[in-house]
Design an enzyme around this catalytic site. Structure first.
Site, PDB file in Angstrom:
ATOM      1  N   PHE A 222       0.887  -1.170   0.000  1.00 49.37           N
ATOM      2  CA  PHE A 222       0.000   0.000   0.000  1.00 49.37           C
ATOM      3  C   PHE A 222       0.922   1.217   0.000  1.00 49.37           C
ATOM      4  O   PHE A 222       1.054   1.912   0.980  1.00 49.37           O
ATOM      5  CB  PHE A 222      -0.909  -0.003   1.241  1.00 49.37           C
ATOM      6  CG  PHE A 222      -1.804  -1.206   1.362  1.00 49.37           C
ATOM      7  CD1 PHE A 222      -3.129  -1.149   0.927  1.00 49.37           C
ATOM      8  CD2 PHE A 222      -1.346  -2.401   1.914  1.00 49.37           C
ATOM      9  CE1 PHE A 222      -3.966  -2.255   1.042  1.00 49.37           C
ATOM     10  CE2 PHE A 222      -2.174  -3.512   2.036  1.00 49.37           C
ATOM     11  CZ  PHE A 222      -3.498  -3.440   1.599  1.00 49.37           C
ATOM     12  N   ASP A 243      -0.166   0.067  -5.465  1.00 49.42           N
ATOM     13  CA  ASP A 243      -1.239   0.844  -4.861  1.00 49.42           C
ATOM     14  C   ASP A 243      -2.433   0.792  -5.806  1.00 49.42           C
ATOM     15  O   ASP A 243      -2.282   0.698  -7.020  1.00 49.42           O
ATOM     16  CB  ASP A 243      -0.810   2.304  -4.630  1.00 49.42           C
ATOM     17  CG  ASP A 243      -1.692   2.998  -3.595  1.00 49.42           C
ATOM     18  OD1 ASP A 243      -1.232   3.192  -2.456  1.00 49.42           O
ATOM     19  OD2 ASP A 243      -2.859   3.335  -3.917  1.00 49.42           O
ATOM     20  N   ASN A 270      -4.595  -4.178  -6.878  1.00 52.52           N
ATOM     21  CA  ASN A 270      -5.266  -4.388  -5.609  1.00 52.52           C
ATOM     22  C   ASN A 270      -4.405  -5.335  -4.759  1.00 52.52           C
ATOM     23  O   ASN A 270      -4.122  -6.457  -5.166  1.00 52.52           O
ATOM     24  CB  ASN A 270      -6.644  -5.008  -5.861  1.00 52.52           C
ATOM     25  CG  ASN A 270      -7.450  -5.110  -4.583  1.00 52.52           C
ATOM     26  OD1 ASN A 270      -6.907  -5.297  -3.491  1.00 52.52           O
ATOM     27  ND2 ASN A 270      -8.762  -4.976  -4.723  1.00 52.52           N
ATOM     28  N   ALA A 271      -3.997  -4.865  -3.593  1.00 52.31           N
ATOM     29  CA  ALA A 271      -3.081  -5.638  -2.750  1.00 52.31           C
ATOM     30  C   ALA A 271      -3.668  -7.010  -2.400  1.00 52.31           C
ATOM     31  O   ALA A 271      -2.934  -8.000  -2.335  1.00 52.31           O
ATOM     32  CB  ALA A 271      -2.760  -4.864  -1.484  1.00 52.31           C
ATOM     33  N   ASP A 291       0.597  -1.489   4.740  1.00 55.28           N
ATOM     34  CA  ASP A 291       0.172  -0.240   5.393  1.00 55.28           C
ATOM     35  C   ASP A 291      -1.169   0.191   4.812  1.00 55.28           C
ATOM     36  O   ASP A 291      -1.266   1.202   4.118  1.00 55.28           O
ATOM     37  CB  ASP A 291       1.252   0.833   5.178  1.00 55.28           C
ATOM     38  CG  ASP A 291       0.905   2.148   5.865  1.00 55.28           C
ATOM     39  OD1 ASP A 291       0.052   2.139   6.785  1.00 55.28           O
ATOM     40  OD2 ASP A 291       1.490   3.178   5.485  1.00 55.28           O
ATOM     41  N   CYS A 331      -3.904   1.540  11.074  1.00 55.35           N
ATOM     42  CA  CYS A 331      -4.147   2.911  11.546  1.00 55.35           C
ATOM     43  C   CYS A 331      -5.579   3.054  12.064  1.00 55.35           C
ATOM     44  O   CYS A 331      -6.096   4.150  12.183  1.00 55.35           O
ATOM     45  CB  CYS A 331      -3.833   3.925  10.458  1.00 55.35           C
ATOM     46  SG  CYS A 331      -4.735   3.660   8.943  1.00 55.35           S
TER      47      CYS A 331
HETATM   48  N1  SAH Z   1       2.506   3.405   2.964  1.00 51.73           N
HETATM   49  C1  SAH Z   1       2.148   4.763   2.618  1.00 51.73           C
HETATM   50  C2  SAH Z   1       0.779   5.158   3.086  1.00 51.73           C
HETATM   51  C3  SAH Z   1      -0.325   4.245   2.662  1.00 51.73           C
HETATM   52  S1  SAH Z   1      -1.939   4.877   2.852  1.00 51.73           S
HETATM   53  C4  SAH Z   1       3.202   5.716   3.167  1.00 51.73           C
HETATM   54  O1  SAH Z   1       4.161   5.281   3.777  1.00 51.73           O
HETATM   55  O2  SAH Z   1       3.042   6.920   2.975  1.00 51.73           O
HETATM   56  C5  SAH Z   1      -2.893   3.593   2.186  1.00 51.73           C
HETATM   57  C6  SAH Z   1      -2.783   3.449   0.677  1.00 51.73           C
HETATM   58  O3  SAH Z   1      -3.451   2.246   0.320  1.00 51.73           O
HETATM   59  C7  SAH Z   1      -3.458   4.547  -0.128  1.00 51.73           C
HETATM   60  O4  SAH Z   1      -2.509   5.120  -0.991  1.00 51.73           O
HETATM   61  C8  SAH Z   1      -4.556   3.836  -0.931  1.00 51.73           C
HETATM   62  O5  SAH Z   1      -4.668   4.328  -2.264  1.00 51.73           O
HETATM   63  C9  SAH Z   1      -4.049   2.428  -0.954  1.00 51.73           C
HETATM   64  N2  SAH Z   1      -5.044   1.356  -1.082  1.00 51.73           N
HETATM   65  C10 SAH Z   1      -6.286   1.284  -0.558  1.00 51.73           C
HETATM   66  N3  SAH Z   1      -6.846   0.076  -0.820  1.00 51.73           N
HETATM   67  C11 SAH Z   1      -5.924  -0.639  -1.518  1.00 51.73           C
HETATM   68  C12 SAH Z   1      -5.907  -1.950  -2.069  1.00 51.73           C
HETATM   69  N4  SAH Z   1      -6.937  -2.778  -1.940  1.00 51.73           N
HETATM   70  N5  SAH Z   1      -4.784  -2.347  -2.715  1.00 51.73           N
HETATM   71  C13 SAH Z   1      -3.729  -1.528  -2.841  1.00 51.73           C
HETATM   72  N6  SAH Z   1      -3.705  -0.268  -2.355  1.00 51.73           N
HETATM   73  C14 SAH Z   1      -4.790   0.178  -1.691  1.00 51.73           C
END
Ligand code: SAH
Length: 387
Positions: A222, A243, A270-271, A291, A331
């Protein structure tokens, strides 16, 4: 005109005695106050309890500012902001980006001030800080002489206060992108349109900590603008950063170019799918980072959130080579650390990977936790080694 005053119930008073700063609407006996007033708070026997910001709309009717009988004026606010900034001077290092004011934890309820190099982004999240927005911007100009100040007032919580969601320039000038360094890596920050106020400042110390364990092949699930991935790239052979958001991937790539880092590949995905596919394919990594956004936004969504956290952590653990590291975050304030540890234990057990927690971390020190307001503690970051 008489001074604005709010009388609260015994139950409300007990909440304040227990150290919390919020009193809910159901514990308001009477209010002779206008929206956003700094009111005197009294109990039903007219005993003075403190001064607070008042909202006539939110369920959080009272946010205590001080237990002393002092005026909440410009000097008062300036002194609190100065104190918050002085603390940052002590604890914030290796960065041009940090949180200067973290609301309740800095005794400035519902005010957020983030610094991005010479620009500031602020959030005024209640009627009271909204009403004092211009005054606050003037104080910030006096203390920090920023190039400009943006109000990032788009969080949904503003609606509970009867306020609109808006983003605008409050003072000076702020370019569409501010370039600022963190942990030796430069990032573009869009204070108008980036997530939160432009970036996730609370992970700065965790990015640095995670980098010390990084090597070989890494999967950052993420990634947003590449925070973890780019911070650890120089220690790794290859980092794959994914992401779901196209804008995030684009930002990540631009930050990669800005730093001339070759061994990170960003892609939109999608993660949940990536973790599942890699698991089925038997792919292996030396580190996986998780994250995700808050899965539990409220208490009702905790069971579903629990399943979500378990799934991604289980899959991530299975992808690790022996001795590999999982850096896993939550979070969600509604998932406390003990519950997060329990979820991880189940995941490790189901993945048949004995794992040890090597570092238990939280939000960076410029987001301090007010002990008596548990809501100020939201981020958990655990570094886990799969044996
Ligand atoms: N790791 C980052 C912050 C992540 S915030 C840092 O260090 O700054 C969470 C992120 O997850 C967002 O950018 C959002 O777009 C992404 N996200 C949300 N759902 C997701 C999914 N299913 N797969 C991948 N990314 C996702």
């Amino acid at each position: 005109m008489a001074e604005a005053q709010v009388v609260i119930t015994q139950r409300g008073a007990e909440r304040l005695f227990a150290g919390h700063l919020w009193v809910y609407r159901s514990d308001i006996r009477s209010a002779e106050a206008s929206p956003g007033d700094a009111v005197r708070v009294c109990d039903e026997r007219s005993r003075f309890l403190g001064r607070a910001f008042y909202s006539d709309s939110s369920q959080i009717a009272i946010r205590l500012i001080t237990r002393e009988d002092v005026p909440i004026d410009r000097d008062f606010l300036a002194a609190r902001i100065r104190a918050a900034a002085a603390f940052r001077n002590r604890v914030v290092e290796n960065t041009q980006v940090c949180r200067l004011v973290y609301g309740e934890a800095d005794q400035l309820p519902s005010l957020i001030v983030d610094r991005y190099a010479d620009c500031l982004a602020i959030q005024t999240l209640s009627q009271a800080t909204e009403r004092r927005k211009i005054e606050i911007a003037e104080i910030l100009q006096e203390i920090f002489s920023p190039r400009g100040i943006v109000e990032r007032n788009d969080p949904k919580v503003r609606l509970l206060e009867g306020l609109t969601q808006k983003v605008s320039l409050l003072a000076g000038e702020v370019p569409p992108e501010v370039i600022a360094e963190e942990n030796g890596v430069r990032f573009h920050f869009d204070l108008f349109k980036g997530q939160k106020t432009g970036g996730f400042l609370d992970q700065r110390e965790n990015r640095r900590a995670a980098a010390t364990y990084a090597s070989g092949e890494v999967l950052d699930c993420f990634t947003y603008n590449g925070g973890f991935a780019l911070t650890m790239a120089s220690r790794c052979q290859q980092v794959e950063a994914i992401d779901l958001s196209p804008a995030a991937v684009e930002a990540g790539r631009r930050n990669q170019a800005l730093n001339q880092i070759a061994n990170v590949s960003f892609r939109e995905a999608n993660a949940f799918d990536v973790l599942k596919n890699y698991d089925e394919q038997g792919r292996r990594f030396d580190m996986v980072l998780l994250d995700p956004p808050a899965f539990a936004k409220n208490r009702a969504s905790v069971p579903a959130a629990r399943r979500g956290y378990k799934e991604i952590n289980l899959r991530a653990l299975k992808l690790l080579r022996p001795g590999g590291y999982l850096v896993t975050c939550s979070c969600s304030h509604h998932i406390p650390e003990h519950l997060f540890l329990e979820i991880l234990a189940e995941a490790a057990n189901d993945a048949r990977r004995q794992s040890v927690v090597v570092d238990r971390r939280t939000q960076a020190r410029d987001h301090p936790i007010l002990l008596t307001v548990p809501e100020t503690h939201y981020l958990k970051c655990l570094i886990v080694r799969a044996l």
